[in-house]
Write an enzyme that holds these catalytic residues in place. Structure first.
Site, PDB file in Angstrom:
ATOM      1  N   SER A   1     -18.844  39.898 -28.338  1.00  0.00           N
ATOM      2  CA  SER A   1     -20.194  39.498 -27.930  1.00  0.00           C
ATOM      3  C   SER A   1     -20.099  38.469 -26.809  1.00  0.00           C
ATOM      4  O   SER A   1     -19.001  38.060 -26.420  1.00  0.00           O
ATOM      5  CB  SER A   1     -20.954  38.909 -29.115  1.00  0.00           C
ATOM      6  OG  SER A   1     -20.476  37.609 -29.350  1.00  0.00           O
ATOM      7  N   LYS A   2     -21.241  38.056 -26.354  1.00  0.00           N
ATOM      8  CA  LYS A   2     -21.325  37.121 -25.244  1.00  0.00           C
ATOM      9  C   LYS A   2     -20.563  35.826 -25.527  1.00  0.00           C
ATOM     10  O   LYS A   2     -19.983  35.220 -24.648  1.00  0.00           O
ATOM     11  CB  LYS A   2     -22.798  36.793 -24.971  1.00  0.00           C
ATOM     12  CG  LYS A   2     -23.129  36.964 -23.511  1.00  0.00           C
ATOM     13  CD  LYS A   2     -24.569  36.741 -23.255  1.00  0.00           C
ATOM     14  CE  LYS A   2     -24.757  36.662 -21.751  1.00  0.00           C
ATOM     15  NZ  LYS A   2     -26.094  36.585 -21.332  1.00  0.00           N
TER      16      LYS A   2
END
Ligand code: GLU
Length: 464
Positions: free
Chosen positions: A240-241
């Site tokens: 994820s980010k």
């Protein structure tokens, strides 16, 4: 073997994620290595969720990465009429049918099935309907999915896949407003675009049997499928980010080189012995989707930085200077560039850190590292004064080696330990410890600027 045609088919709901670029790269390599075609299709049928901005961002990312595609971009949003004719074709051949079940009826059926601990599924009530359709209901179109047997295919990564027909109901291929559904358009487009090999994320594995049902309904030949396991973070969770993984253009802004990103991505899920560095030519020669790993791969930022440093190091300095222009780096004379760049290349793993190192040399220090300064010899200022007087006379050359022997000579003549003179000069010129060598700094800055910095430092010392 028939000519390989692959495609990348992103849904433009946001930026192009680094994982998406990996999928694109695998498709690109397979097609290009085999003299085939690599097509780009934008899956923008969900008009509410898609934006032109996102499409632009995808194309920009492709350009940055240097992945060229063949022909024009195919936009699904421009093909609604075409999909309609294909839906009509299935209706006419009785491979699909109108279903008049209202939302309320469908909800009631679901509730009933849940109560009986059955998997919710459409009960085929309009599959062979010949009666008079109920009034005021806009029908959906459903495909006649097989009632028994298995839907089977061999996945190039996961091997034999077999799904019992009972697990797939007569799913909707056109909504009541006439718009086609996702699996329908993907299958129709892949067939019409002549796609021979579909390489995509394994989050799409559950869609494949449905798409195969569509292929079969039209009698289209099936492509080969490769469902690539996803990329995980260091904790084994979906990337994820927060893991630093994000849009391709963010990597560009962070100062990564496309070559490093592509090299990094090709190794996520594929390997060739213990080889880590792959030029595009080597990727083209060696990559084979049949060798893709069937288990997920792990994102490793240190490795990406290591690769990026490698590609920065071996990049031609003129080209590097051009790229660095986007990071605020000004041009130098060739001789100075050839001194400074190799020194900074050894210390920079992104273009951003290169630019930072560049500015630390080229901008005069606005302060001095106090820890370093107080450790300098009591005679430091005196030495510098002497040196500057000598510098004035010395024939200066842009050559760190000549400067070094000059400094050694100076130290000897004035009975100064070279190990004490160098930090003094470093503090005066650069204001802090670390960074490029003192002789390199002197060569790059030149006599005038070096003296200006030394005198500024002397004034500072005298005022303390
Ligand atoms: N549009 C899908 C996505 O962005 C990909 C579909 C496919 O590759 O078949 O995830």
């Amino acid at each position: 073997m028939d000519k390989i045609v692959t495609r990348f088919a992103p849904s433009p709901t946001g930026y192009l994620h680094i994982g998406g670029l990996r999928t694109a790269l695998f498709n690109y390599l397979y097609a290009r290595a085999n003299g085939g075609k690599f097509l780009l299709r934008i899956e923008d049928t969900d008009l509410a969720r898609n934006s032109m901005e996102a499409t632009k961002a995808i194309i920009e990312s492709f350009e940055w990465a240097g992945l060229d595609y063949d022909g024009e971009v195919v936009y699904q949003s421009q093909r609604f009429d075409l999909y309609k004719t294909y839906i009509q074709q299935l209706l006419e051949s009785k491979k699909a049918y109108y279903c008049y079940m209202s939302k309320e009826e469908l909800d009631a059926l679901r509730k009933e099935q849940e109560k009986n601990k059955q998997t919710p599924r459409y009960d085929n009530r309009y599959r062979d309907f010949t009666g008079i359709p109920p009034q005021g209901v806009q029908p959906v179109v459903r495909i006649k999915a097989p009632l028994e047997g298995n839907i089977e295919f061999v996945d190039g990564i996961k091997g034999q896949i077999s799904i019992n027909a009972k697990e797939i109901d007569d799913f909707i291929i056109a909504r009541s407003d006439g718009t086609p559904t996702y699996n329908f358009v993907v299958a129709v487009d892949d067939a019409l675009m002549g796609i021979t090999d579909v390489i995509r994320g394994d989050d799409h594995l559950s869609n494949t049997p449905k798409q195969i049902i569509i292929y079969n309904a039209f009698g289209f030949a099936l492509p080969r499928f490769f469902h690539v396991p996803m990329i995980l973070n260091s904790q084994g969770k979906k990337l994820s980010k927060r893991d630093g993984a994000m849009g391709v253009m963010d990597y560009a802004k962070m100062g990564y080189l496309p070559k490093a990103i592509l090299n990094f991505l090709v190794r996520l899920g594929w390997s060739y012995g213990d080889k880590e560095i792959f030029s595009l030519e080597e990727m083209l020669e060696l990559f084979n989707p049949n060798e893709l790993n069937s288990s997920p791969s792990a994102y490793n930022e240190d490795k990406l930085l290591w690769l990026n440093q490698h590609y920065i190091k071996y990049m031609d300095n003129t080209l590097l200077e051009q790229l660095l222009g986007h990071f605020g780096v000004t041009k130098l004379s060739e001789s100075k560039r050839e001194i400074l760049y190799p020194a900074l290349k050894d210390r920079s793993n992104t273009l951003v850190s290169f630019a930072q190192g560049f500015n630390e040399v080229m901008n005069a220090p606005c302060s001095y590292d106090e820890k370093m300064r107080i450790k300098l010899d009591a005679n430091a200022t005196q030495w510098l004064n002497k040196l500057c007087k000598n510098l004035n006379m010395a024939s200066w050359e842009d050559n760190p080696n000549i400067i070094e022997s000059y400094l050694h000579q100076f130290a000897l003549e004035h009975q100064i330990k070279i190990g004490k003179l160098m930090p003094t000069l470093r503090c005066a010129l650069l204001g802090k410890s670390g960074g490029i060598g003192v002789c390199e700094a002197l060569a790059v800055l030149g006599v005038e600027e070096s003296m200006r910095r030394i005198y500024t430092f002397i004034r500072y010392q005298n005022n303390i």
